[in-house]
Motif scaffolding. Structure first.
Motif, mmCIF file in Angstrom:
data_model
loop_
_atom_site.group_PDB
_atom_site.id
_atom_site.type_symbol
_atom_site.label_atom_id
_atom_site.label_comp_id
_atom_site.label_asym_id
_atom_site.label_seq_id
_atom_site.Cartn_x
_atom_site.Cartn_y
_atom_site.Cartn_z
ATOM 1 N N ALA A 219 0.798 -1.228 0.000
ATOM 2 C CA ALA A 219 0.000 0.000 0.000
ATOM 3 C C ALA A 219 0.831 1.280 0.000
ATOM 4 O O ALA A 219 0.324 2.348 -0.349
ATOM 5 N N HIS A 220 2.113 1.187 0.352
ATOM 6 C CA HIS A 220 2.974 2.374 0.414
ATOM 7 C C HIS A 220 4.375 2.134 -0.131
ATOM 8 O O HIS A 220 5.318 2.855 0.224
ATOM 9 N N THR B 57 13.571 1.330 -5.349
ATOM 10 C CA THR B 57 12.394 1.146 -4.508
ATOM 11 C C THR B 57 11.995 2.500 -3.934
ATOM 12 O O THR B 57 12.846 3.355 -3.685
ATOM 13 N N VAL B 58 10.697 2.681 -3.746
ATOM 14 C CA VAL B 58 10.186 3.952 -3.231
ATOM 15 C C VAL B 58 9.224 3.679 -2.090
ATOM 16 O O VAL B 58 8.252 2.920 -2.256
ATOM 17 N N ASP B 59 9.501 4.286 -0.941
ATOM 18 C CA ASP B 59 8.558 4.310 0.169
ATOM 19 C C ASP B 59 7.690 5.538 -0.037
ATOM 20 O O ASP B 59 8.174 6.674 0.071
ATOM 21 N N GLY C 174 13.240 7.380 -2.118
ATOM 22 C CA GLY C 174 13.707 6.256 -2.903
ATOM 23 C C GLY C 174 15.096 5.801 -2.522
ATOM 24 O O GLY C 174 15.902 6.569 -1.989
ATOM 25 N N THR C 175 15.341 4.544 -2.792
ATOM 26 C CA THR C 175 16.670 3.965 -2.656
ATOM 27 C C THR C 175 16.918 3.102 -3.886
ATOM 28 O O THR C 175 15.995 2.799 -4.648
ATOM 29 N N PHE C 176 18.159 2.721 -4.060
ATOM 30 C CA PHE C 176 18.468 1.843 -5.183
ATOM 31 C C PHE C 176 19.379 0.732 -4.699
ATOM 32 O O PHE C 176 20.123 0.882 -3.729
ATOM 33 N N VAL C 177 19.279 -0.391 -5.371
ATOM 34 C CA VAL C 177 20.184 -1.505 -5.140
ATOM 35 C C VAL C 177 20.789 -1.834 -6.501
ATOM 36 O O VAL C 177 20.074 -2.183 -7.444
#
Length: 183
Positions: free
Chosen positions: A50-51, A126-128, A95-98
């Motif tokens: 959901a988030h 990825t985004v929270d 956001g973060t990235f791997v």
């Protein structure tokens, strides 16, 4: 404009039906360039919950998104209805990235049920999501989807794994503003 508590129901259906989205990021401070990138290819975007959302980031001419996420984490993803009823949805978040060479990338890739060829993959973003809004989209034109372009996948298929490592080290080492991307 309407605010939503979460990505669910019709909102989730709308997002998952879009074949194209736009990603916006910017460096910290008053200087530097705001970046907006169009993204697409079937199977490259997933709603995780959901988030939280994620998308596959392929090698490209620049790496502004990764540099900006390293700098401050701010990101907005926008979806526009080019067919059907007009609608624009924006997901605001951190956001973060791997990177593809990080062992944690394999776990993230398992969340994508039907990704395209992963050879040219650079990272998983990825985004929270902390703010979800939609607006009318009345001025967005109607356009027909004819299919995904295969040029990006074909271009990367000609490169070896070592070529892609070199590409990241030389052509994706910094943003246009000089911010570092990969360490």
């Amino acid at each position: 404009m309407k605010l939503h508590e979460e990505i669910g129901g019709r909102l989730r259906d709308f997002i998952e039906a879009q074949v194209m989205f736009f990603v916006a990021t910017a460096p910290s401070g008053a200087d530097g360039h705001v970046n907006v990138s169009p993204k697409g290819m079937t199977g490259t975007f997933v709603v995780l919950d959901a988030h939280r959302v994620a998308y596959l980031d392929y090698h490209g001419s620049g790496a502004e998104t990764i540099a900006h996420l390293r700098d401050n984490g701010r990101i907005t993803i926008m979806f526009c209805a080019f067919q059907g009823p007009p609608n624009i949805v924006r997901l605001y978040g951190r956001g973060t990235f791997v990177a593809v060479d990080d062992p944690a990338c394999a776990d993230l890739l398992a969340l994508f049920p039907d990704p395209p060829d992963l050879h040219g993959l650079r990272a998983v973003i990825t985004v929270d999501v902390h703010r979800i809004s939609d607006s009318c989209g009345y001025a967005v034109p109607l356009m027909a989807y004819e299919g995904d372009r295969d040029l990006l996948v074909r271009a990367h298929s000609r490169r070896t794994g070592a070529d892609l490592v070199e590409y990241r080290a030389t052509r994706n080492a910094a943003s246009i503003d000089g911010l570092p991307t990969f360490s």
